[in-house]
Design a protein around this motif. Structure first.
Motif, PDB file in Angstrom:
ATOM      1  N   ILE B 124      52.217  46.145  31.384  1.00  7.88           N
ATOM      2  CA  ILE B 124      50.886  45.420  31.659  1.00  7.88           C
ATOM      3  C   ILE B 124      49.740  46.535  31.680  1.00  7.88           C
ATOM      4  O   ILE B 124      49.449  47.243  32.434  1.00  7.88           O
ATOM      5  CB  ILE B 124      50.858  44.781  33.057  1.00  7.88           C
ATOM      6  CG1 ILE B 124      52.111  43.972  33.223  1.00  7.88           C
ATOM      7  CG2 ILE B 124      49.398  44.192  33.244  1.00  7.88           C
ATOM      8  CD1 ILE B 124      52.501  43.603  34.615  1.00  7.88           C
ATOM      9  N   LEU B 125      48.925  46.185  30.442  1.00  7.44           N
ATOM     10  CA  LEU B 125      47.838  47.517  30.276  1.00  7.44           C
ATOM     11  C   LEU B 125      46.463  47.164  31.044  1.00  7.44           C
ATOM     12  O   LEU B 125      45.734  48.208  31.245  1.00  7.44           O
ATOM     13  CB  LEU B 125      47.577  47.387  28.651  1.00  7.44           C
ATOM     14  CG  LEU B 125      48.557  48.027  27.878  1.00  7.44           C
ATOM     15  CD1 LEU B 125      48.171  47.872  26.512  1.00  7.44           C
ATOM     16  CD2 LEU B 125      48.961  49.260  28.313  1.00  7.44           C
ATOM     17  N   GLY B 126      46.343  45.941  31.274  1.00 10.77           N
ATOM     18  CA  GLY B 126      44.917  45.940  32.070  1.00 10.77           C
ATOM     19  C   GLY B 126      44.520  44.432  32.033  1.00 10.77           C
ATOM     20  O   GLY B 126      45.310  43.531  31.616  1.00 10.77           O
ATOM     21  N   GLY B 127      43.273  44.143  32.316  1.00 10.74           N
ATOM     22  CA  GLY B 127      42.771  42.775  32.430  1.00 10.74           C
ATOM     23  C   GLY B 127      41.558  42.761  32.805  1.00 10.74           C
ATOM     24  O   GLY B 127      40.654  43.627  33.200  1.00 10.74           O
ATOM     25  N   ASP B 128      41.314  41.373  33.202  1.00  9.39           N
ATOM     26  CA  ASP B 128      39.855  40.867  33.832  1.00  9.39           C
ATOM     27  C   ASP B 128      40.021  39.905  34.666  1.00  9.39           C
ATOM     28  O   ASP B 128      41.054  39.237  34.625  1.00  9.39           O
ATOM     29  CB  ASP B 128      39.070  40.644  32.659  1.00  9.39           C
ATOM     30  CG  ASP B 128      37.729  40.110  32.891  1.00  9.39           C
ATOM     31  OD1 ASP B 128      36.960  40.894  33.932  1.00  9.39           O
ATOM     32  OD2 ASP B 128      37.137  39.051  32.425  1.00  9.39           O
ATOM     33  N   THR B 129      39.356  39.971  36.008  1.00 12.71           N
ATOM     34  CA  THR B 129      39.385  39.001  36.890  1.00 12.71           C
ATOM     35  C   THR B 129      37.979  38.349  37.062  1.00 12.71           C
ATOM     36  O   THR B 129      36.884  39.152  37.275  1.00 12.71           O
ATOM     37  CB  THR B 129      39.790  39.341  37.900  1.00 12.71           C
ATOM     38  OG1 THR B 129      41.154  40.104  37.747  1.00 12.71           O
ATOM     39  CG2 THR B 129      40.096  38.218  39.112  1.00 12.71           C
ATOM     40  N   VAL B 130      37.872  37.108  37.112  1.00 13.42           N
ATOM     41  CA  VAL B 130      36.432  36.415  37.232  1.00 13.42           C
ATOM     42  C   VAL B 130      36.625  35.545  38.314  1.00 13.42           C
ATOM     43  O   VAL B 130      37.774  34.742  38.487  1.00 13.42           O
ATOM     44  CB  VAL B 130      35.831  36.004  35.850  1.00 13.42           C
ATOM     45  CG1 VAL B 130      35.470  37.113  34.792  1.00 13.42           C
ATOM     46  CG2 VAL B 130      36.646  34.945  35.317  1.00 13.42           C
ATOM     47  N   MET B 131      35.536  34.958  38.783  1.00 14.41           N
ATOM     48  CA  MET B 131      35.444  33.860  39.698  1.00 14.41           C
ATOM     49  C   MET B 131      35.348  32.732  39.101  1.00 14.41           C
ATOM     50  O   MET B 131      34.287  32.767  38.051  1.00 14.41           O
ATOM     51  CB  MET B 131      34.575  34.188  40.920  1.00 14.41           C
ATOM     52  CG  MET B 131      35.295  35.154  41.861  1.00 14.41           C
ATOM     53  SD  MET B 131      36.712  34.780  42.677  1.00 14.41           S
ATOM     54  CE  MET B 131      37.430  36.444  42.660  1.00 14.41           C
ATOM     55  N   SER B 132      35.729  31.402  39.311  1.00 13.31           N
ATOM     56  CA  SER B 132      35.643  30.152  38.679  1.00 13.31           C
ATOM     57  C   SER B 132      35.466  29.431  40.048  1.00 13.31           C
ATOM     58  O   SER B 132      36.010  29.319  40.946  1.00 13.31           O
ATOM     59  CB  SER B 132      36.776  29.755  37.988  1.00 13.31           C
ATOM     60  OG  SER B 132      37.084  28.392  37.799  1.00 13.31           O
ATOM     61  N   LYS B 133      34.659  28.337  39.760  1.00  8.85           N
ATOM     62  CA  LYS B 133      34.284  27.336  40.755  1.00  8.85           C
ATOM     63  C   LYS B 133      35.660  26.474  40.906  1.00  8.85           C
ATOM     64  O   LYS B 133      35.660  25.639  41.898  1.00  8.85           O
ATOM     65  CB  LYS B 133      33.095  26.603  40.578  1.00  8.85           C
ATOM     66  CG  LYS B 133      31.765  27.542  41.020  1.00  8.85           C
ATOM     67  CD  LYS B 133      30.478  26.979  40.568  1.00  8.85           C
ATOM     68  CE  LYS B 133      29.375  28.130  40.681  1.00  8.85           C
ATOM     69  NZ  LYS B 133      28.260  27.550  39.911  1.00  8.85           N
ATOM     70  N   GLU B 134      35.919  26.281  39.580  1.00  7.24           N
ATOM     71  CA  GLU B 134      37.137  25.228  39.633  1.00  7.24           C
ATOM     72  C   GLU B 134      38.665  25.973  39.696  1.00  7.24           C
ATOM     73  O   GLU B 134      38.654  26.851  40.455  1.00  7.24           O
ATOM     74  CB  GLU B 134      36.966  24.627  38.233  1.00  7.24           C
ATOM     75  CG  GLU B 134      35.829  24.257  37.805  1.00  7.24           C
ATOM     76  CD  GLU B 134      35.144  23.321  38.688  1.00  7.24           C
ATOM     77  OE1 GLU B 134      35.748  22.626  39.478  1.00  7.24           O
ATOM     78  OE2 GLU B 134      33.766  23.070  38.643  1.00  7.24           O
ATOM     79  N   GLY B 135      39.490  25.172  39.239  1.00  3.78           N
ATOM     80  CA  GLY B 135      41.066  25.829  39.384  1.00  3.78           C
ATOM     81  C   GLY B 135      41.187  27.110  38.717  1.00  3.78           C
ATOM     82  O   GLY B 135      40.311  27.523  37.998  1.00  3.78           O
TER      83      GLY B 135
END
Lengths: 324, 324
Positions: B124-135
């Motif tokens: 698992i090399l990495g990633g991004d996490t964002v917030m979503s108002k939905e699911g």
């Protein structure tokens, strides 16, 4: 016509033209289970991924058009590639689309994706499209290459380094503010927000000029400079008034009565670079690439950022500038 | 505790352990702008991407747990890698999370991601996490490698080939139906739906045994076999009653009164393989890997699929089986 009318294969047909700019590296492009490509002997690979969510990251009709949504989704990834000093080569992308979305809008989003990929000669290798009941979510994974062992990390800042940034800072946040206010004019600020330019060529020059640490400014200069300080275990001292700002941003701050330093330190999505290097190397870089500005120095100390201004110094937290 | 309480860095801290299974290929993992990794000389790279959207692809508490959401998001990508005959090496992933989501649920989703990556020795090399108002929206991009020139495509089917599939078909769709009905039991079907096994080792054997064309069954056997027929410009003739089905699926079809062939041809997410190869090569493959079944033959003709059953033949459209 709605996306639900044409289906997944109709959608692929609508967007699959003009996706390869370096065909010589691509064995299999769009249309099979996966894409197959070749890498360059002696080089290492770089992978990044980034997501934009409708109504969180962009509001079509207010802060964005579908064309710039596509452009920017790729730009943020190419900026991460630039922030490693690498050359971008390929992307794959995944879009969650609402069934009621107009086909023309999707095609326009892909036009933005293709426009930036053409400008930076990046292959579009393939992707996935799913339906979402909610707004559009676009995820781009980008790949790049760099000469083995040359990747520029956040963790290499050394005491005595110059801290520098490219171009001007805060324009994207200023442009967002202008767009949210529905204000006419300030086209340069709006362009900085909607069509940010990943600093690929500068990243490559930084590799050649022995840069010690590098970040792109996606989350604001306060956050990014703190990441370098923490990862490197050194203290960054930034002279606030040396941070370059554009005439457009100064004008908008003055006319809106807002604190310009909030745009500079707390705003995000500039996709400019912040970096540290030995003073002599910085001088050599400036000769090759004048649009870089020294904004401070690195010294031994705890992993934090100090901001000098008005004759004093204060700790600049990652969360940004607050006027004291 | 909610995701909004711990922020992005708290989130990264919560999930970044145990992400590398082949450290020797990783120069930079999670924690910088991008990941840096090395490739194998003489091999080509494979890239795939796939997205799952909450309440479109899974309903937590009904068809899925957070653990199997994470597992399956990776499994669908590794299956695409298997469908090229390649070895998976790395993933990067991006998650859009709702701020009110429980941290424990996110950690559980990542446990599923890590469990499958450990099982298949994928970094698992990495990633991004964002917030979503939905699911929740989870996108995984996976990379693999294959010996140069050996990738198995959809387009290689030849007249005279045997058509074959791995294991049994339709179990995932059956499992989904059981879960939606809230029915107890049928654990094998539920497992097929929630924890599908990407057929990596079989994909590698297919490379060795000179397989001509290969697809994974993500969208149902009707759709996938039509893709091979169309890409190869040949006619696939499938004997319906030779398609292997499990005892569990037969039992569920009988007890629910549903047409088993709808699960087999129209259901998706089996992540088994469908492939074509010369008859002698298929015999040699069976000696190495018995869990494959011949279901038909390839003949010259238009790019379509014919289904033989009850003494007749009908065209099997990509959209699937309808009883006539």
């Amino acid at each position: 016509m709605k996306i639900s009318d044409i289906g997944e294969f109709g959608f692929i047909d609508a967007i699959k033209a003009d996706t390869l700019y370096h065909k010589e590296n691509v064995v299999v492009g769009i249309g099979d289970d996966g894409a197959v490509y070749t890498t360059t002997p002696g080089w290492q690979q770089v992978a990044v991924i980034d997501t934009m969510v409708q109504n969180s990251h962009f509001i079509v009709g207010q802060t964005a058009t579908w064309h710039d949504v596509g452009f920017k989704a790729v730009a943020s990834n190419l900026s991460d590639i630039a922030a490693m000093g690498a050359v971008p080569t390929h992307i794959v992308l995944s879009t969650a689309l609402a069934p009621q979305m107009e086909v023309d809008d999707v095609v326009e989003m892909y036009r933005g994706i293709k426009d930036i990929c053409r400008a930076y000669e990046v292959n579009i290798l393939g992707g996935d499209t799913v339906m979402s009941k909610e707004g559009v979510v676009i995820t781009v994974a980008a790949f790049g290459e760099i000469e083995a062992g040359k990747a520029l990390l956040r963790s290499g800042a050394q005491a005595g380094d110059v801290i520098a940034v490219s171009h001007t800072i805060g324009d994207s946040a200023g442009g967002l503010d202008v767009l949210l206010a529905g204000q006419d004019g300030y086209e340069a600020l709006k362009k900085a927000h909607q069509y940010p330019e990943p600093q690929i060529s500068l990243g490559r020059l930084l590799v050649q000029h022995h840069c010690h640490s590098l970040n792109d400014i996606s989350d604001g200069l306060a956050s990014e400079s703190n990441e370098i300080a923490k990862a490197s275990g050194v203290e960054l001292v930034i002279d606030r008034d040396k941070v370059p700002t554009s005439d457009g941003l100064k004008a908008w701050a003055a006319s809106s009565g807002k604190d310009i330093w909030k745009f500079v330190f707390n705003g995000g999505e500039d996709y400019e670079l912040v970096f540290t290097m030995a003073p002599a190397d910085f001088q050599a870089l400036q000769a090759d690439y004048p649009a870089v500005t020294a904004i401070g120095t690195v010294r031994p100390g705890p992993g934090r950022v100090l901001l000098r201004h008005d004759g004093g110094e204060q700790v600049l937290p990652p969360t940004g500038w607050t006027h004291f």
